[in-house]
Design a protein around this motif. Structure first.
Motif, PDB file in Angstrom:
ATOM      1  N   ARG A  72       0.956  -1.322  -0.008  1.00 50.59           N
ATOM      2  CA  ARG A  72      -0.115  -0.018  -0.040  1.00 50.59           C
ATOM      3  C   ARG A  72       0.866   1.204   0.009  1.00 50.59           C
ATOM      4  O   ARG A  72       0.831   2.199  -0.655  1.00 50.59           O
ATOM      5  CB  ARG A  72      -0.905   0.234   1.118  1.00 50.59           C
ATOM      6  CG  ARG A  72      -2.121  -1.008   1.086  1.00 50.59           C
ATOM      7  CD  ARG A  72      -3.192  -0.717   2.034  1.00 50.59           C
ATOM      8  NE  ARG A  72      -2.695  -1.002   3.553  1.00 50.59           N
ATOM      9  CZ  ARG A  72      -2.759  -1.997   4.135  1.00 50.59           C
ATOM     10  NH1 ARG A  72      -3.368  -3.056   3.370  1.00 50.59           N
ATOM     11  NH2 ARG A  72      -2.407  -2.123   5.384  1.00 50.59           N
ATOM     12  N   GLN A  73       1.890   1.101   0.911  1.00 52.42           N
ATOM     13  CA  GLN A  73       2.848   2.283   0.886  1.00 52.42           C
ATOM     14  C   GLN A  73       3.234   2.757  -0.453  1.00 52.42           C
ATOM     15  O   GLN A  73       3.612   3.910  -0.938  1.00 52.42           O
ATOM     16  CB  GLN A  73       3.947   2.260   2.012  1.00 52.42           C
ATOM     17  CG  GLN A  73       3.192   2.519   3.420  1.00 52.42           C
ATOM     18  CD  GLN A  73       4.374   2.093   4.369  1.00 52.42           C
ATOM     19  OE1 GLN A  73       5.394   2.306   4.281  1.00 52.42           O
ATOM     20  NE2 GLN A  73       3.909   1.689   5.691  1.00 52.42           N
ATOM     21  N   LEU A  76       1.054   4.297  -2.831  1.00 61.13           N
ATOM     22  CA  LEU A  76       0.714   5.675  -2.446  1.00 61.13           C
ATOM     23  C   LEU A  76       1.882   6.603  -2.972  1.00 61.13           C
ATOM     24  O   LEU A  76       1.538   7.699  -3.549  1.00 61.13           O
ATOM     25  CB  LEU A  76       0.573   5.586  -1.057  1.00 61.13           C
ATOM     26  CG  LEU A  76      -0.877   5.168  -0.600  1.00 61.13           C
ATOM     27  CD1 LEU A  76      -0.660   5.123   1.060  1.00 61.13           C
ATOM     28  CD2 LEU A  76      -1.928   6.054  -0.867  1.00 61.13           C
ATOM     29  N   ARG A  77       3.093   6.026  -2.615  1.00 62.46           N
ATOM     30  CA  ARG A  77       4.293   6.881  -3.268  1.00 62.46           C
ATOM     31  C   ARG A  77       4.392   6.949  -4.803  1.00 62.46           C
ATOM     32  O   ARG A  77       4.671   8.112  -5.240  1.00 62.46           O
ATOM     33  CB  ARG A  77       5.596   5.953  -2.918  1.00 62.46           C
ATOM     34  CG  ARG A  77       6.801   6.993  -2.983  1.00 62.46           C
ATOM     35  CD  ARG A  77       7.934   6.216  -2.493  1.00 62.46           C
ATOM     36  NE  ARG A  77       9.118   7.137  -2.445  1.00 62.46           N
ATOM     37  CZ  ARG A  77      10.476   6.569  -2.182  1.00 62.46           C
ATOM     38  NH1 ARG A  77      10.543   5.626  -1.530  1.00 62.46           N
ATOM     39  NH2 ARG A  77      11.458   7.313  -2.502  1.00 62.46           N
ATOM     40  N   GLY A  79       1.484   7.072  -6.599  1.00 60.17           N
ATOM     41  CA  GLY A  79       0.465   7.787  -6.956  1.00 60.17           C
ATOM     42  C   GLY A  79       1.000   9.329  -7.083  1.00 60.17           C
ATOM     43  O   GLY A  79       0.330  10.413  -7.591  1.00 60.17           O
ATOM     44  N   GLN A  80       2.131   9.670  -6.153  1.00 61.30           N
ATOM     45  CA  GLN A  80       2.428  11.057  -6.214  1.00 61.30           C
ATOM     46  C   GLN A  80       3.388  11.520  -7.308  1.00 61.30           C
ATOM     47  O   GLN A  80       3.842  12.619  -7.260  1.00 61.30           O
ATOM     48  CB  GLN A  80       3.037  11.262  -4.862  1.00 61.30           C
ATOM     49  CG  GLN A  80       2.293  10.885  -3.647  1.00 61.30           C
ATOM     50  CD  GLN A  80       2.964  11.052  -2.193  1.00 61.30           C
ATOM     51  OE1 GLN A  80       4.361  10.931  -2.176  1.00 61.30           O
ATOM     52  NE2 GLN A  80       2.385  10.693  -1.081  1.00 61.30           N
ATOM     53  N   SER A  85       0.821   7.406 -11.272  1.00 61.70           N
ATOM     54  CA  SER A  85       1.489   6.131 -11.043  1.00 61.70           C
ATOM     55  C   SER A  85       1.608   5.261 -12.239  1.00 61.70           C
ATOM     56  O   SER A  85       0.460   5.077 -13.039  1.00 61.70           O
ATOM     57  CB  SER A  85       0.739   5.405 -10.165  1.00 61.70           C
ATOM     58  OG  SER A  85       1.278   4.064  -9.834  1.00 61.70           O
TER      59      SER A  85
END
Length: 649
Positions: A72-73, A76-77, A79-80, A85
């Protein structure tokens, strides 16, 4: 929104060499695990990957409870990032590449969209520190596949159109840098030098080709290379005295619905004055032909025909279509050679795809003059299984559009999906097998595969009704009826009968299947499972070790079977260690809960028990009497005790 032909991705990810990510030509900070995840997706079938597989491959060294959070982390990273992503979450919860935003060099290579001049030998994910055995195994597989695709692209470029000598030589040299024993590369390098009028370079190319094949494989160059060298008057070149598999290479395209390939095994050349080795070569031809015939996934031309072809003079009409009449012409040739000069003696085996002349595999094996029978057994054992797998792999490289939706090609798609124990791959495999059977309703191997998906789904879901097992048994019976005595069909009959608690029938089927295919690792693993449930764990462990020796990187269910056997033998710590790499799979939660409880690790046992309740809310310990086909009640009581010790009721 679909990408239009004029659109271009915003970012680029290069996975070969030291991986890099660029946006607008500028480097982007990209986590190492992100490169690994993108690589997994680039090489995945359909470029989709389930989360469980991604977690296991990327964080094998991390406790299972932390892997989901790590993934998940990472997402998320990613996606930034400015273009978004490179990894999308599918509606089904899986992972997929965002190819409309990012171009990945591995995807271009695998799809055949790379120009020959851009093909190089840079390693995949160079310098990335993989921290788990499973990812290392995957990386070796993906690297082999990338090199296979590189070689295929270069061979296609050599054969596609007329080339000037410089371009031909450049592509041939690139191919030989990747595959030094590739005869297509050697042939085109020789041709390029000859076309350029440089006979000295052509002679060096010929001598290099001959020396490499003799030194590495113990074989002579292919007849068409020898014929080319003879026409040019190069040193030591001569047309071979015996029949050639090259004379069979003009086989027409397969047009039948089944579409299975045809294989011919060519014998070694006769050795003057060595009658014993001549007889050995004849028996070796017959044994390899018989071994390949037992797979049922391809046609094998009878050994008598192969031997007669090899004895005829070059140029004889018998080397044309006549010997085969209306029968299918060969697609693959297995060439056997025996080298008798000096000690030790050696036997070589080479697999060639006749339509391209590509050598797919070659091996050199020692012959013990003191024990020819043991050598024969060893050579057959070490070649037959590899040859069958390589032929299936070669056929599977072609897309469905290229190969046509024949029954065999659809069957290969099913085999590609069936290795894991999750429900999604099992159901995907079932779809392909059913399509194969619909294409050809007497395709025994596809029916056997269909039977396996039904039995495995019943097992993975921990079901108590018998409907899926009954369907599995019927599919296996149809497979056996289509190919009486088939090892694959007998294996599935044994598997379905086991879980229907017909132990004697199951063991009889497995014994018969083993007699047909004694070196089939998957069969031995299933046989071990049946023997264990029959109350013979020591013998089961011997069979399981034999399976692992033949297939050390076997599928997930090998671990399941081995851990179950160790549980029966009360080696609970050993069972936990075997299951650890697949500990996050829902299908292993029951066995892990019981095993950890019996090993005294109640904290871990309760954690796995919680996963059982989450994934199988209707499960009760008393269900094991309906799910697990142990013949001895004491074995069931042992497992039930472990489940209750984990807090299940």
């Amino acid at each position: 929104m679909p990408q239009s032909p004029t659109d271009s991705p915003l970012g680029r990810i290069d996975l070969f060499g030291r991986p890099t990510a660029l946006v607008g030509g500028s480097p982007v900070v990209f986590p190492e695990k992100a490169f690994m995840l993108v690589a997994l997706l680039a090489f995945a079938a359909g470029r989709d990957l389930d989360r469980a597989s991604a977690r296991e491959l990327l964080w094998e060294e991390v406790p299972p409870a932390r892997r989901a959070g790590n993934l998940r982390q990472l997402l998320l990273r990613l996606g930034q990032l400015e273009p978004g992503s490179p990894v999308r979450v599918t509606p089904e919860g899986g992972l997929r590449l965002a190819e409309d935003r990012w171009r990945v060099d591995a995807v271009a290579l695998l799809s055949g969209a790379v120009a020959p001049g851009a093909v190089d030998g840079r390693p995949l994910l160079e310098g990335v520190a993989a921290k788990g055995d499973q990812f290392e195994d995957w990386l070796r597989w993906a690297s082999r596949r990338a090199n296979e695709q590189r070689g295929a692209a270069l061979r296609a470029a050599l054969d596609a159109a007329a080339l000037d000598p410089a371009a031909r030589l450049d592509i041939a040299e690139r191919l030989l840098a990747l595959e030094p024993l590739d005869e297509t590369g050697h042939r085109h390098r020789l041709t390029a030098h000859a076309e350029a009028g440089d006979l000295a370079a052509a002679r060096r190319a010929w001598l290099d080709c001959r020396a490499r094949l003799r030194d590495e494989l113990g074989i002579e160059p292919s007849p068409d290379i020898q014929a080319l060298a003879a026409r040019l008057g190069l040193e030591g070149a001569a047309v071979p005295p015996s029949a050639s598999v090259a004379a069979l290479s003009d086989a027409p395209e397969r047009g039948d619905r089944l579409g299975i390939p045809t294989v011919i095994v060519m014998p070694p050349a006769l050795l003057p004055g060595n009658e014993l080795l001549d007889r050995f070569g004849l028996v070796l031809l017959e044994e390899i032909t018989l071994g390949l015939s037992q797979f049922g996934s391809f046609r094998v031309i009878a050994a008598h025909t192969s031997w007669q072809l090899a004895r005829r003079a070059p140029g004889s009409p018998a080397l044309g279509p006549a010997p085969f009449g209306e029968a299918p012409r060969p697609d693959y040739a297995v060439t056997v050679g025996i080298r008798s000069s000096g000690e030790p003696l050696n036997a070589s085996c080479r697999l060639t795809k006749l339509s391209t002349g590509e050598v797919l595999w070659a091996v050199d094996l020692e012959i013990s003059a003191a024990n020819l029978q043991a050598s024969l057994t060893d050579i057959v054992r070490r070649t037959v299984g590899s040859l069958a797998a390589l032929i299936e792999r070669a056929e599977g490289r072609l897309s469905l559009a290229e190969a046509g939706a024949t029954g065999y090609r659809l069957y290969l798609e099913g085999k590609r999906s069936i290795g894991a124990t999750g429900l999604e791959p099992l159901r995907a495999a079932r779809k392909w097998f059913r399509l194969a059977v619909k294409r050809c309703d007497e395709f025994s191997a596809a029916l056997a595969g269909l039977s396996r998906t039904l039995s495995m789904e019943w097992l993975v879901r921990g079901m108590t009704d018998r409907e899926l097992l009954t369907d599995a048994l019927q599919a296996a019976q149809r497979a056996e009826a289509c190919d009486p005595g088939s090892g694959r069909a007998l294996r599935e009959l044994g598997f379905a009968n086991l879980y229907l608690r017909r132990h004697d029938d199951s063991l009889a089927c497995f014994a018969a299947a083993r007699a047909r295919a004694p070196n089939d690792a998957d069969l031995l693993a299933d046989y071990a499972d049946a023997v264990m449930h029959d109350g013979q764990p020591e013998r089961a462990l011997e069979l399981m070790r034999a399976a692992k020796a033949l297939n050390p990187l076997g599928p997930d269910y090998y671990r399941w079977i081995e851990a179950s056997i160790l549980y029966r033998l009360e080696d609970y710590d050993g069972a936990v260690a075997v299951l650890q790499p697949i500990a996050d799979r829902p299908s292993t939660a029951r066995l892990l809960a019981a095993t950890c409880a019996m090993a005294g690790d109640l904290t871990a046992a309760r954690g796995h028990a919680a996963r059982v309740r989450e994934n199988y809310p209707a499960f009760r310990v008393d269900d094991v009497w309906q799910i697990i086909p142990d013949r001895r009640p004491a074995d069931l009581r042992q497992f039930a005790a472990g489940l209750r010790g984990a807090g299940l009721d």
